[in-house]
Design a protein around this motif. Sequence first.
Motif, PDB file in Angstrom:
ATOM      1  N   THR A  79      23.588 -47.482 -19.634  1.00 42.82           N
ATOM      2  CA  THR A  79      22.786 -46.801 -20.656  1.00 42.82           C
ATOM      3  C   THR A  79      23.629 -46.518 -21.896  1.00 42.82           C
ATOM      4  N   ARG A  80      24.869 -46.065 -21.671  1.00 48.53           N
ATOM      5  CA  ARG A  80      25.745 -45.796 -22.832  1.00 48.53           C
ATOM      6  C   ARG A  80      26.015 -47.062 -23.613  1.00 48.53           C
ATOM      7  N   ALA A  81      26.333 -48.145 -22.883  1.00 52.42           N
ATOM      8  CA  ALA A  81      26.648 -49.409 -23.572  1.00 52.42           C
ATOM      9  C   ALA A  81      25.419 -49.875 -24.359  1.00 52.42           C
ATOM     10  N   ALA A  82      24.229 -49.700 -23.788  1.00 48.47           N
ATOM     11  CA  ALA A  82      23.011 -50.124 -24.485  1.00 48.47           C
ATOM     12  C   ALA A  82      22.781 -49.268 -25.730  1.00 48.47           C
ATOM     13  N   VAL A  85      24.746 -50.332 -28.701  1.00 47.89           N
ATOM     14  CA  VAL A  85      24.264 -51.465 -29.492  1.00 47.89           C
ATOM     15  C   VAL A  85      22.873 -51.181 -30.070  1.00 47.89           C
ATOM     16  N   GLY A  86      22.546 -49.883 -30.134  1.00 44.51           N
ATOM     17  CA  GLY A  86      21.347 -49.485 -30.885  1.00 44.51           C
ATOM     18  C   GLY A  86      20.051 -49.472 -30.093  1.00 44.51           C
ATOM     19  N   ILE A  87      20.152 -49.474 -28.788  1.00 43.64           N
ATOM     20  CA  ILE A  87      18.929 -49.506 -27.976  1.00 43.64           C
ATOM     21  C   ILE A  87      18.652 -48.147 -27.345  1.00 43.64           C
ATOM     22  N   ASP A  88      17.405 -47.730 -27.430  1.00 40.15           N
ATOM     23  CA  ASP A  88      16.984 -46.431 -26.933  1.00 40.15           C
ATOM     24  C   ASP A  88      16.768 -46.509 -25.412  1.00 40.15           C
ATOM     25  N   ALA A  89      17.885 -46.554 -24.688  1.00 40.55           N
ATOM     26  CA  ALA A  89      17.824 -46.727 -23.234  1.00 40.55           C
ATOM     27  C   ALA A  89      17.931 -45.383 -22.536  1.00 40.55           C
ATOM     28  N   SER A  90      17.305 -45.291 -21.363  1.00 39.00           N
ATOM     29  CA  SER A  90      17.461 -44.087 -20.545  1.00 39.00           C
ATOM     30  C   SER A  90      17.243 -44.468 -19.077  1.00 39.00           C
ATOM     31  N   ILE A  91      17.552 -43.509 -18.189  1.00 39.62           N
ATOM     32  CA  ILE A  91      17.589 -43.837 -16.760  1.00 39.62           C
ATOM     33  C   ILE A  91      16.361 -43.295 -16.042  1.00 39.62           C
ATOM     34  N   LYS A  92      15.755 -44.154 -15.259  1.00 45.01           N
ATOM     35  CA  LYS A  92      14.693 -43.717 -14.352  1.00 45.01           C
ATOM     36  C   LYS A  92      15.327 -43.558 -12.974  1.00 45.01           C
ATOM     37  N   TRP A  93      15.110 -42.384 -12.385  1.00 44.68           N
ATOM     38  CA  TRP A  93      15.730 -42.119 -11.082  1.00 44.68           C
ATOM     39  C   TRP A  93      15.362 -43.182 -10.058  1.00 44.68           C
ATOM     40  N   ASN A  95      18.179 -45.298 -10.440  1.00 44.09           N
ATOM     41  CA  ASN A  95      19.131 -46.106 -11.203  1.00 44.09           C
ATOM     42  C   ASN A  95      18.549 -47.307 -11.916  1.00 44.09           C
ATOM     43  N   ASP A  96      17.314 -47.200 -12.384  1.00 43.20           N
ATOM     44  CA  ASP A  96      16.801 -48.250 -13.266  1.00 43.20           C
ATOM     45  C   ASP A  96      17.087 -47.812 -14.691  1.00 43.20           C
ATOM     46  N   VAL A  97      17.466 -48.769 -15.525  1.00 43.13           N
ATOM     47  CA  VAL A  97      17.628 -48.426 -16.940  1.00 43.13           C
ATOM     48  C   VAL A  97      16.419 -48.987 -17.689  1.00 43.13           C
ATOM     49  N   LEU A  98      15.765 -48.092 -18.421  1.00 38.26           N
ATOM     50  CA  LEU A  98      14.547 -48.448 -19.144  1.00 38.26           C
ATOM     51  C   LEU A  98      14.777 -48.383 -20.640  1.00 38.26           C
ATOM     52  N   VAL A  99      13.898 -49.047 -21.364  1.00 45.41           N
ATOM     53  CA  VAL A  99      13.887 -48.915 -22.817  1.00 45.41           C
ATOM     54  C   VAL A  99      12.533 -48.362 -23.219  1.00 45.41           C
ATOM     55  N   GLY A 100      12.551 -47.380 -24.088  1.00 44.88           N
ATOM     56  CA  GLY A 100      11.311 -46.888 -24.669  1.00 44.88           C
ATOM     57  C   GLY A 100      10.681 -45.770 -23.882  1.00 44.88           C
ATOM     58  N   GLN A 101       9.495 -45.402 -24.274  1.00 44.82           N
ATOM     59  CA  GLN A 101       8.758 -44.306 -23.665  1.00 44.82           C
ATOM     60  C   GLN A 101       8.697 -44.479 -22.160  1.00 44.82           C
ATOM     61  N   SER A 102       8.946 -43.386 -21.434  1.00 45.97           N
ATOM     62  CA  SER A 102       9.080 -43.553 -20.000  1.00 45.97           C
ATOM     63  C   SER A 102       7.809 -43.246 -19.231  1.00 45.97           C
ATOM     64  N   GLY A 103       6.736 -42.884 -19.888  1.00 47.62           N
ATOM     65  CA  GLY A 103       5.500 -42.528 -19.174  1.00 47.62           C
ATOM     66  C   GLY A 103       4.876 -43.712 -18.469  1.00 47.62           C
ATOM     67  N   GLU A 104       3.742 -43.470 -17.837  1.00 48.45           N
ATOM     68  CA  GLU A 104       3.066 -44.522 -17.091  1.00 48.45           C
ATOM     69  C   GLU A 104       2.901 -45.748 -17.977  1.00 48.45           C
ATOM     70  N   ARG A 105       3.262 -46.915 -17.481  1.00 50.50           N
ATOM     71  CA  ARG A 105       3.198 -48.193 -18.201  1.00 50.50           C
ATOM     72  C   ARG A 105       4.111 -48.202 -19.426  1.00 50.50           C
ATOM     73  N   GLY A 106       4.841 -47.121 -19.673  1.00 54.06           N
ATOM     74  CA  GLY A 106       5.641 -47.007 -20.880  1.00 54.06           C
ATOM     75  C   GLY A 106       6.913 -47.816 -20.841  1.00 54.06           C
ATOM     76  N   GLY A 107       7.952 -47.247 -20.244  1.00 52.14           N
ATOM     77  CA  GLY A 107       9.279 -47.859 -20.306  1.00 52.14           C
ATOM     78  C   GLY A 107       9.333 -49.242 -19.692  1.00 52.14           C
TER      79      GLY A 107
END
Length: 238
Positions: A79-82, A85-93, A95-107
């Motif tokens: 997530t840090r490395a992403a 390089v300018g990507i809005d990454a975050s972690i879904k419990w 250990n999946d790394v997602l991009v974007g809104q994390s809601g249903e159908r989101g990330g």
Amino acid sequence: FDVEYHDSIGSTNERARELASEGREDVAVVADEQTAGRGRLDRGWTGPAGGIYSSLLLRPDVPPAHAPVYTLAAAVAVTRAAREVGIDASIKWPNDVLVGQSGERGGKKLCGILTEMEGEADRVAWLIVGIGINANVHAEVLPEGATSLQEERGEPVDRRVFTQRLLETFDELRADPDSILDAWREHAATLGQRVRVDTPGGEVVGEAVDVEFPGALIVETDDGERERVTAGDCEHLR
Ligand code: BTN
């Protein structure tokens, strides 16, 4: 880590297992393409050329029960490395790394992690943290709901630099295991979300409020109970 690089390989986790049986440690097996990649829950993992498929072989001097924290560390490192390089990454419990809104159908899924371990009675014999990153890959060749670094940035990333940053961060975190949970919280998409977790013991629905060592998700259910979930598939509901 010593880095062992392959243009193409069946599965970096399989290669890391061979190295484990030869007694090696602190090796990162890295490949551009995987032809027989493995995912969680007996699924496969698509491995087109242009990805960063890696497996970290380590032998931490900890009890087997502590192993999950290294998987969280890998998710933080990606997530840090992403983000760098300018990507809005975050972690879904967990250990999946997602991009974007994390809601249903989101990330959309950028990275998945498959950890394998051999334990002795009181310590880990070896631990393999397998990290699959959709790097310079077009979304069309990825499964539905997945994205890639290139897709999100509109241009490719330097995979060598990305891998280097990932390994550096992982090294910092493993040298200071107490820092891993805080770093994970800082990068989490799941905390504060309403979630449904399919666990071996049944479904848990409620608000994800925290993570506890070595990686348990704390869910406050609608009847006000605090459930401690150690394994399962998590879905963000909103
Ligand atoms: C998941 O199901 O989300 C986990 C996918 C893990 C894939 C990675 S790619 C590198 C390593 N080698 C494998 O065969 N699998 C892991």
